[in-house]
Design a protein around this motif. Structure first.
Motif, mmCIF file in Angstrom:
data_model
loop_
_atom_site.group_PDB
_atom_site.id
_atom_site.type_symbol
_atom_site.label_atom_id
_atom_site.label_comp_id
_atom_site.label_asym_id
_atom_site.label_seq_id
_atom_site.Cartn_x
_atom_site.Cartn_y
_atom_site.Cartn_z
ATOM 1 N N GLY A 262 -8.474 -19.343 24.567
ATOM 2 C CA GLY A 262 -7.542 -20.385 25.095
ATOM 3 C C GLY A 262 -6.192 -20.439 24.327
ATOM 4 O O GLY A 262 -5.931 -19.810 23.495
ATOM 5 N N PRO A 263 -5.343 -21.273 25.239
ATOM 6 C CA PRO A 263 -3.933 -21.103 24.703
ATOM 7 C C PRO A 263 -3.663 -22.038 23.536
ATOM 8 O O PRO A 263 -4.282 -22.637 22.872
ATOM 9 C CB PRO A 263 -3.316 -21.696 25.976
ATOM 10 C CG PRO A 263 -4.290 -22.095 26.976
ATOM 11 C CD PRO A 263 -5.710 -21.694 26.490
ATOM 12 N N GLY A 264 -2.467 -21.539 23.291
ATOM 13 C CA GLY A 264 -1.851 -22.470 21.966
ATOM 14 C C GLY A 264 -2.245 -24.113 22.261
ATOM 15 O O GLY A 264 -2.568 -24.679 21.266
ATOM 16 N N LEU A 265 -1.876 -24.647 23.394
ATOM 17 C CA LEU A 265 -2.113 -25.909 23.713
ATOM 18 C C LEU A 265 -3.122 -25.865 24.769
ATOM 19 O O LEU A 265 -2.832 -25.125 25.861
ATOM 20 C CB LEU A 265 -0.799 -26.516 24.418
ATOM 21 C CG LEU A 265 0.018 -27.248 23.322
ATOM 22 C CD1 LEU A 265 1.100 -27.650 24.135
ATOM 23 C CD2 LEU A 265 -0.748 -28.398 22.578
ATOM 24 N N PRO A 266 -4.453 -26.421 24.731
ATOM 25 C CA PRO A 266 -4.853 -27.236 23.693
ATOM 26 C C PRO A 266 -5.610 -26.330 22.260
ATOM 27 O O PRO A 266 -5.533 -27.006 21.313
ATOM 28 C CB PRO A 266 -5.995 -28.005 24.255
ATOM 29 C CG PRO A 266 -6.605 -27.059 25.368
ATOM 30 C CD PRO A 266 -5.327 -26.008 25.799
ATOM 31 N N THR A 267 -5.961 -25.323 22.602
ATOM 32 C CA THR A 267 -6.906 -24.578 21.712
ATOM 33 C C THR A 267 -6.413 -24.650 20.230
ATOM 34 O O THR A 267 -6.835 -25.084 19.171
ATOM 35 C CB THR A 267 -7.630 -23.357 22.281
ATOM 36 O OG1 THR A 267 -7.843 -23.464 23.495
ATOM 37 C CG2 THR A 267 -8.487 -22.911 21.414
#
Ligand code: NAP
Ligand code: MG
Length: 497
Positions: free
Chosen positions: A223-228
């Motif tokens: 998943g991406p920096g946001l949210p993961t």
């Protein structure tokens, strides 16, 4: 995923793996994300979608942390016999060796890197598991001289649950630089690969399962920096974040750590490394490596010599040599094993082209390159290796990390002058020095601001040699014995007579 006839025929395991969508690896099993959200995985060489990965939500991070904590308290952590940890790490290294070709192909498809460069990464990853398998049984403290009435000693204990957040330029290798020592020390891990390059970490999760690691000892959350990533760095029950990536995100990780549970943080961040060549250097040696110290991995490497300082007597000769070599490099899809593959994404390519434009506007002289390389297919994020000459140290292309095949070169006369110029940077990750004069080499390697200095060589790495940056290039040293310190806490114990 349509293949070009010049490209390698993929291993059947690679085809199977990339032909399906992927889930999260939590508690030793594959599971769908709570939100069912997916992210498409793109091959940067042809812009085609390969497959999809899951986006881990804060709820998924919570499930992974609970699993890791359970595992730490029961089967892994300090309760697990170190020799058993060592055996599992060796088993995993064997499985990676068995599937080396598959791992190389996955890395090449996902990241774009040439197959033979992917081979280096996979072999390095295997060697790190072998190295830290040895460490698992040798983590000791000290006994300390506190006089006749007491005994004092230190023991090194695992931290607990550690979050490992990695970038896209060396996806598998950097993940393993963190996983191998963290596991050898007895921590349970939550690995978050970069959103652009998660496939090799997901394949590794399958091998971790096959090797028999206890459920929860390694969780892989895509998943991406946001949210993961943010949910990992904000979490109240994660004891440490080990992060490799940009300086800007490194600062956010420290803020999250401070505002949550003051978790331990180690950072490997950006670089703008000076590569310094003196007139008296072994020019044959310099010439054979200059192209790679400048443009390896299409410039997407934190340690590359992106600031090139050449002493006046050899300046013209070396620049024209580098130009000739750069213009003869093959550029193409990683699977056809060219010299240079594509950049990771359209966004990264646009950023680099923006820096090239800025270089031209700010008075630097474009010596070669500077353009997008058009392929027959009209697709892919390919750029020409590019060199600017400049005089003004303050311009953006000299001060900022570009992370693409762009080098800024300038001439110098004296040692003191080049040290001052080289140290005029917020970064201090690595430096190269080329000279046949040993006293010059000693003086400059002590004066230069850099966590890693290479004399008459460049980009040398080994599992036993610590690596990490100073200033805004990072905090804490990975690899070698230093990583044992990064992934343990030192407890002091006193006994009174
Ligand atoms: P990045 O943008 O900083 O991302 C690195 C990782 O952090 C990715 O997994 C990213 O997730 C995640 N992330 C982003 N925002 C986050 C947040 N708010 N909280 C938690 N995690 C977050 O770096 P990159 O573009 O992938 O990689 C290039 C950078 O890495 C360059 O600056 C390079 O110098 C540096 N690097 C340093 C070293 C070293 O050893 N010093 C080695 C290699 C690379 P997503 O990408 O999935 O959003
Ligand atoms: Mg990709």
């Amino acid at each position: 995923m349509i293949q070009n006839p010049k490209e390698a025929v993929l291993h059947s395991k690679t085809v199977d793996f990339v032909s399906k969508d992927h889930q999260l690896f939590i508690d030793g099993m594959w599971s769908e994300s709570n939100t069912n959200q997916k992210l498409q995985v793109e091959n940067p060489a042809n812009e085609e979608v390969i497959c999809a990965i899951s986006v881990a939500s804060p709820g998924d991070v919570e499930r992974a942390v609970q699993s890791a904590r359970r595992c730490f308290k029961s089967t892994w952590g300090s309760k697990f016999n170190p020799a058993e940890r060592s055996k599992l790490l060796l088993k995993l290294a064997d499985l990676m060796e068995r599937d080396k070709q598959v791992l190389m192909e996955i890395e090449s498809l996902d990241n774009g890197k040439p197959l033979s460069k992917a081979q280096y990464d996979v072999e390095s990853a295997i060697n790190h598991f072998l190295y830290y398998a040895g460490w698992a049984t040798k983590i000791t403290g000290d006994t300390l001289p506190v006089g006749n009435q007491h005994i004092a000693l230190t023991v090194r204990e695992p931290l607990g649950v550690v979050g490992l957040i990695v970038p896209w330029n060396f996806p598998l290798m950097i993940a393993v630089w963190k996983l191998a020592p963290a596991l050898a020390c007895g921590n349970c891990c939550i690995l978050k690969p970069a959103e652009q390059t998660s496939l090799s970490a997901l394949y590794l999760a399958d091998l971790i399962h096959e090797a028999g690691f206890p459920p929860g000892s390694v969780n892989v959350l895509t998943g991406p920096g946001l949210p993961t990533g943010q949910a990992i760095s904000d979490h109240q029950d994660i004891d440490k974040i080990s992060f490799t990536g940009s300086t800007a995100v490194g600062k956010k990780i420290m803020q999250s750590a401070a505002q949550s549970n003051l978790k331990n943080v180690s950072l490997e961040l950006g670089g703008k490394s000076p590569n310094i060549i003196f007139d008296d250097a072994d020019l044959a040696k310099v010439k054979s490596s200059l192209i790679w110290t400048s443009f390896y991995n299409s410039g997407q490497e934190c340690t590359l010599g992106s600031r090139l300082y050449i002493q006046r007597g050899v300046y013209e000769e070396l620049i024209s040599h580098l130009q000739k070599e750069a213009e003869s490099l093959s550029i193409g899809s990683g699977l056809s094993d060219p010299d240079l593959g594509p950049l990771i994404s359209r966004a990264q390519m646009e950023t680099v082209l923006g820096y090239i434009e800025d270089g031209k506007q700010s008075g630097a002289r474009l010596v070669f390159g500077g353009r997008k390389r058009q392929m027959e297919s009209g697709r892919g994020y390919f750029l020409e290796p590019t060199l600017f000459e400049y005089e003004d140290d303050s311009i953006k292309i000299v001060q900022e990390e570009i992370f693409g095949p762009v080098v800024a070169a300038t001439v110098f006369d004296t040692l003191d002058e080049v040290v001052e110029k080289a140290n005029n940077s917020k970064y201090a990750l690595a430096a190269g020095i080329w000279t046949s004069d040993i006293s010059k080499a000693i003086r400059i390697s002590k004066q230069i601001d850099a966590g890693n200095v290479w004399v008459n060589g460049y980009d040398l790495f080994d599992p036993c040699v610590p690596f990490g940056g100073f200033k805004q290039s990072g905090m804490g040293k990975e690899i070698g014995k230093s990583a044992i310190e990064l992934y343990t806490l030192e407890k002091s114990i006193w006994f009174s007579a």
